[in-house]
Design a protein around this motif. Structure first.
Motif, PDB file in Angstrom:
ATOM      1  N   ARG A  32      40.247  44.155  37.120  1.00  0.00           N
ATOM      2  CA  ARG A  32      40.736  43.247  36.539  1.00  0.00           C
ATOM      3  C   ARG A  32      39.548  42.141  35.742  1.00  0.00           C
ATOM      4  O   ARG A  32      40.004  41.805  34.738  1.00  0.00           O
ATOM      5  CB  ARG A  32      41.834  42.195  37.540  1.00  0.00           C
ATOM      6  N   LYS A  44      43.828  42.583  32.527  1.00  0.00           N
ATOM      7  CA  LYS A  44      44.008  42.507  33.610  1.00  0.00           C
ATOM      8  C   LYS A  44      43.989  41.472  34.322  1.00  0.00           C
ATOM      9  O   LYS A  44      43.674  40.428  35.007  1.00  0.00           O
ATOM     10  CB  LYS A  44      44.308  43.248  34.903  1.00  0.00           C
ATOM     11  N   LYS A 100      45.221  37.952  36.263  1.00  0.00           N
ATOM     12  CA  LYS A 100      45.587  38.430  37.113  1.00  0.00           C
ATOM     13  C   LYS A 100      44.718  38.122  38.255  1.00  0.00           C
ATOM     14  O   LYS A 100      44.727  37.822  39.610  1.00  0.00           O
ATOM     15  CB  LYS A 100      45.747  40.020  37.650  1.00  0.00           C
TER      16      LYS A 100
END
Length: 276
Positions: free
Chosen positions: A198, A204, A207
């Motif tokens: 991530r 990402k 997140k």
């Protein structure tokens, strides 16, 4: 060759004392290749779509799917891929974060009650009322902030909450809601790899948060909380399934096979028109 997916292999029997060390986080793949995985998932999704149409038309049952897991276990991905072919008019997904001030004025089952699926529909809880016997157990300050008369309950608060959950789910089952509960069993090492991914992937980054790292410090406490929860609340009416989650593609096929098994067991059919 593909391995047959037997839901019983992942199901927690009622009354079992769960030891998560005995449940693997990774198993031999049920697919032969990526192409085979895509073919199998497409077949599952297509069959599920057809059965969902019958579920809606027959208007006799509701389906409630509950997903619980540690961060990065892949709940969102499972829901996205497994339910991709279901008519959105007959399916709703609800995600639950920290309770709002209004929700804290009620019992811990109240906020999810209005989101339960009606007959003919599939409801999905991405996290659920089970947070109140998981994160609230790992972090006692959360329980203390809820303004409950805990002195009266003492250490029995968890036993009482388990009983409330089991009674709640039994009531739903008797009134036509069929419940499946999935614990996506992720290893701590695989979670570490996914957190690092991530950070490295700009798509990402959003997140990831510092809270993810902080919660890893309580890994063993969470595993104990899950063991007690699964042991106390897996019933014949509303069983828990411990699904290996280190291989995301495997996880999706296993979950979809379990859901299909339930839908097929209902022997759904279209209503027969009356002579009129």
């Amino acid at each position: 060759m593909n391995r047959t997916i037997d839901p019983k292999h992942f199901r927690v029997p009622e009354g079992e004392e769960v030891d998560l060390d005995r449940y693997p986080t990774r198993t031999p793949p049920v697919y032969a290749s990526k192409a085979d995985y895509e073919l199998q998932l497409a077949a599952h999704v297509g069959r599920m779509s057809a059965l969902q149409q019958r579920l809606y038309a027959s208007n006799r049952y509701a389906i409630l799917l509950i997903f619980q897991a540690m961060d990065a276990a892949g709940k969102d991905g499972v829901i996205k891929h497994v339910m991709s072919g279901v008519n959105p008019q007959g399916c709703q997904v609800f995600s639950y974060a920290h309770p709002t001030p209004a929700e804290l004025q009620h019992d811990f089952l109240w906020r999810t009650s209005c989101d339960l699926p009606g007959r003919g529909r599939i409801g999905i809880f991405n996290r659920s009322y089970y947070e109140e016997v998981l994160i609230a157990r790992v972090h006692p300050n959360i329980l203390e902030s809820e303004g409950l008369p805990l002195r009266r309950e003492g250490k029995g608060v968890w036993r009482n909450r388990y009983r409330s959950i089991v009674d709640h789910e039994r009531h739903l089952t008797k009134n036509g809601t069929r419940i499946l509960k999935f614990f996506l069993h992720l290893s701590k090492e695989e979670q570490r790899k996914r957190f690092l991914a991530r950070i490295d992937d700009p798509r990402k980054n959003w997140k990831f948060s510092n809270a993810d790292i902080q919660e890893r410090q309580y890994w063993n406490d969470y595993m104990k909380a899950y063991e007690k929860c699964l042991s106390a609340t897996s019933t014949d009416d509303a069983p828990w399934f411990v699904v290996p989650a280190d291989d995301k593609t495997n996880t999706r096929l296993i979950v979809s096979a379990i859901i299909l098994s339930l839908l097929e067991s209902l022997k759904l059919s279209y209503p027969t028109p009356s002579p009129e």
